[in-house]
Design a protein around this motif. Structure first.
Motif, mmCIF file in Angstrom:
data_model
loop_
_atom_site.group_PDB
_atom_site.id
_atom_site.type_symbol
_atom_site.label_atom_id
_atom_site.label_comp_id
_atom_site.label_asym_id
_atom_site.label_seq_id
_atom_site.Cartn_x
_atom_site.Cartn_y
_atom_site.Cartn_z
ATOM 1 N N THR A 172 5.917 -1.542 25.869
ATOM 2 C CA THR A 172 6.669 -2.578 25.141
ATOM 3 C C THR A 172 7.184 -3.700 26.036
ATOM 4 O OG1 THR A 172 8.705 -1.279 25.346
ATOM 5 C CG2 THR A 172 7.380 -0.940 23.346
ATOM 6 N N ALA A 173 6.943 -3.600 27.342
ATOM 7 C CA ALA A 173 7.473 -4.601 28.289
ATOM 8 C C ALA A 173 6.674 -5.904 28.221
ATOM 9 C CB ALA A 173 7.423 -4.041 29.708
ATOM 10 N N ASP A 174 7.289 -6.979 28.710
ATOM 11 C CA ASP A 174 6.557 -8.244 28.800
ATOM 12 C C ASP A 174 5.507 -8.133 29.918
ATOM 13 O OD1 ASP A 174 7.707 -9.039 31.357
ATOM 14 O OD2 ASP A 174 9.521 -9.568 30.264
ATOM 15 N N LYS A 175 4.625 -9.111 29.994
ATOM 16 C CA LYS A 175 3.454 -9.034 30.887
ATOM 17 C C LYS A 175 3.804 -8.772 32.348
ATOM 18 C CE LYS A 175 -0.133 -11.499 28.446
ATOM 19 N NZ LYS A 175 -1.118 -12.569 28.502
ATOM 20 N N GLU A 176 4.769 -9.487 32.870
ATOM 21 C CA GLU A 176 5.104 -9.345 34.291
ATOM 22 C C GLU A 176 5.654 -7.962 34.611
ATOM 23 O OE1 GLU A 176 4.409 -11.352 36.880
ATOM 24 O OE2 GLU A 176 3.258 -12.412 35.349
ATOM 25 N N VAL A 177 6.571 -7.504 33.789
ATOM 26 C CA VAL A 177 7.160 -6.175 34.004
ATOM 27 C C VAL A 177 6.099 -5.105 33.782
ATOM 28 C CG1 VAL A 177 8.904 -4.548 33.170
ATOM 29 C CG2 VAL A 177 9.458 -6.981 33.358
ATOM 30 N N ARG A 178 5.266 -5.283 32.760
ATOM 31 C CA ARG A 178 4.213 -4.317 32.451
ATOM 32 C C ARG A 178 3.279 -4.130 33.645
ATOM 33 N NH1 ARG A 178 1.301 -6.251 27.855
ATOM 34 N NH2 ARG A 178 3.125 -5.681 26.656
ATOM 35 N N LYS A 179 2.920 -5.227 34.327
ATOM 36 C CA LYS A 179 2.036 -5.143 35.501
ATOM 37 C C LYS A 179 2.579 -4.161 36.532
ATOM 38 C CE LYS A 179 -0.283 -9.596 35.859
ATOM 39 N NZ LYS A 179 -0.367 -10.830 36.654
ATOM 40 N N GLU A 180 3.867 -4.259 36.792
ATOM 41 C CA GLU A 180 4.502 -3.376 37.777
ATOM 42 C C GLU A 180 4.575 -1.934 37.272
ATOM 43 O OE1 GLU A 180 5.440 -3.853 41.004
ATOM 44 O OE2 GLU A 180 4.327 -5.715 40.678
ATOM 45 N N LEU A 181 4.926 -1.773 36.011
ATOM 46 C CA LEU A 181 5.078 -0.428 35.451
ATOM 47 C C LEU A 181 3.736 0.292 35.324
ATOM 48 C CD1 LEU A 181 7.779 -1.106 32.714
ATOM 49 C CD2 LEU A 181 8.091 0.101 34.883
ATOM 50 N N ILE A 190 9.685 8.151 28.203
ATOM 51 C CA ILE A 190 10.501 6.945 28.031
ATOM 52 C C ILE A 190 9.920 5.802 28.863
ATOM 53 C CG2 ILE A 190 12.760 5.917 28.542
ATOM 54 C CD1 ILE A 190 13.959 8.718 27.798
ATOM 55 N N GLN A 191 9.521 6.105 30.092
ATOM 56 C CA GLN A 191 8.943 5.074 30.958
ATOM 57 C C GLN A 191 7.592 4.597 30.438
ATOM 58 O OE1 GLN A 191 10.726 3.574 33.251
ATOM 59 N NE2 GLN A 191 12.349 4.999 32.694
ATOM 60 N N SER A 192 6.828 5.512 29.870
ATOM 61 C CA SER A 192 5.538 5.141 29.290
ATOM 62 C C SER A 192 5.739 4.188 28.117
ATOM 63 C CB SER A 192 4.799 6.402 28.835
ATOM 64 O OG SER A 192 3.581 6.082 28.225
ATOM 65 N N ARG A 193 6.706 4.504 27.277
ATOM 66 C CA ARG A 193 7.019 3.634 26.133
ATOM 67 C C ARG A 193 7.521 2.278 26.627
ATOM 68 N NH1 ARG A 193 7.306 3.942 20.928
ATOM 69 N NH2 ARG A 193 8.844 2.812 19.741
ATOM 70 N N ARG A 194 8.352 2.303 27.640
ATOM 71 C CA ARG A 194 8.865 1.063 28.231
ATOM 72 C C ARG A 194 7.713 0.204 28.753
ATOM 73 N NH1 ARG A 194 11.525 1.050 33.671
ATOM 74 N NH2 ARG A 194 11.926 -1.146 33.975
ATOM 75 N N THR A 195 6.720 0.856 29.351
ATOM 76 C CA THR A 195 5.548 0.143 29.864
ATOM 77 C C THR A 195 4.801 -0.543 28.722
ATOM 78 O OG1 THR A 195 5.311 1.726 31.665
ATOM 79 C CG2 THR A 195 3.375 0.414 31.144
#
Length: 158
Positions: free
Chosen positions: A43-52, A36-41
């Motif tokens: 599909t997240a926007d750029k800023e959130v993706r960087k952290e994930l 679930i966290q991998s999928r969230r990573t």
């Protein structure tokens, strides 16, 4: 020359499979969380993706999934082996059939990984669906396993 397994080993080996599978059920839930966290990573926007991305959920999911597949196969075989050693036969019932089905589902789900890595969304949704189905069967499998374990304990105490 016949090899005889000591009775104490036969008796106590019956508890290895349930302990292993209960542990693997927890590991399967953790793999779901990582997925679930991998999928969230992804599909997240750029800023959130960087952290994930820093948390490497995808790599962890892949590793845990590989370990899970190997150990579920071994746990399945171990359960059948111990049953055969202790009873001279396998009991073909819902617990055995569901366990074999879980192994098949995990194998198919794992086989989809190369297609998912190439961006195939049908493979990705199939992987998710198969694994959720397997987790449901695993939960039900735990219930039937506890029932079998109760019968074994009753048999030991009489």
């Amino acid at each position: 020359m016949a090899f005889e397994i000591p009775d104490a080993v036969k008796t106590w080996s019956q508890f290895g499979h349930p302990i292993t599978m209960l542990t693997l059920f927890g590991l399967a839930i953790y793999a779901l969380y990582l997925g679930i966290q991998s999928r969230r990573t992804r599909t997240a926007d750029k800023e959130v993706r960087k952290e994930l991305v820093k948390k490497q959920f995808g790599a962890k999911h892949h590793k845990i999934g590989s370990i899970l597949l190997a150990l579920v196969v071994l746990g399945n075989m171990g359960g059948m082996a111990v049953t055969y050693i202790n009873n001279g036969k396998l009991f073909v019932g819902s617990h055995l059939i569901a366990g074999l089905g879980m192994v098949a589902i995990l194998a198919i789900s794992t086989a989809l990984v190369p297609y998912m890595q190439k961006g195939n969304e049908v493979a990705r949704y199939s992987h998710i669906s198969l694994n959720i189905t397997m987790l449901g069967i695993f939960g039900w499998q735990a219930i039937t396993g506890v029932q079998i374990l109760q019968r074994i304990i009753e048999k030991m105490s009489s």
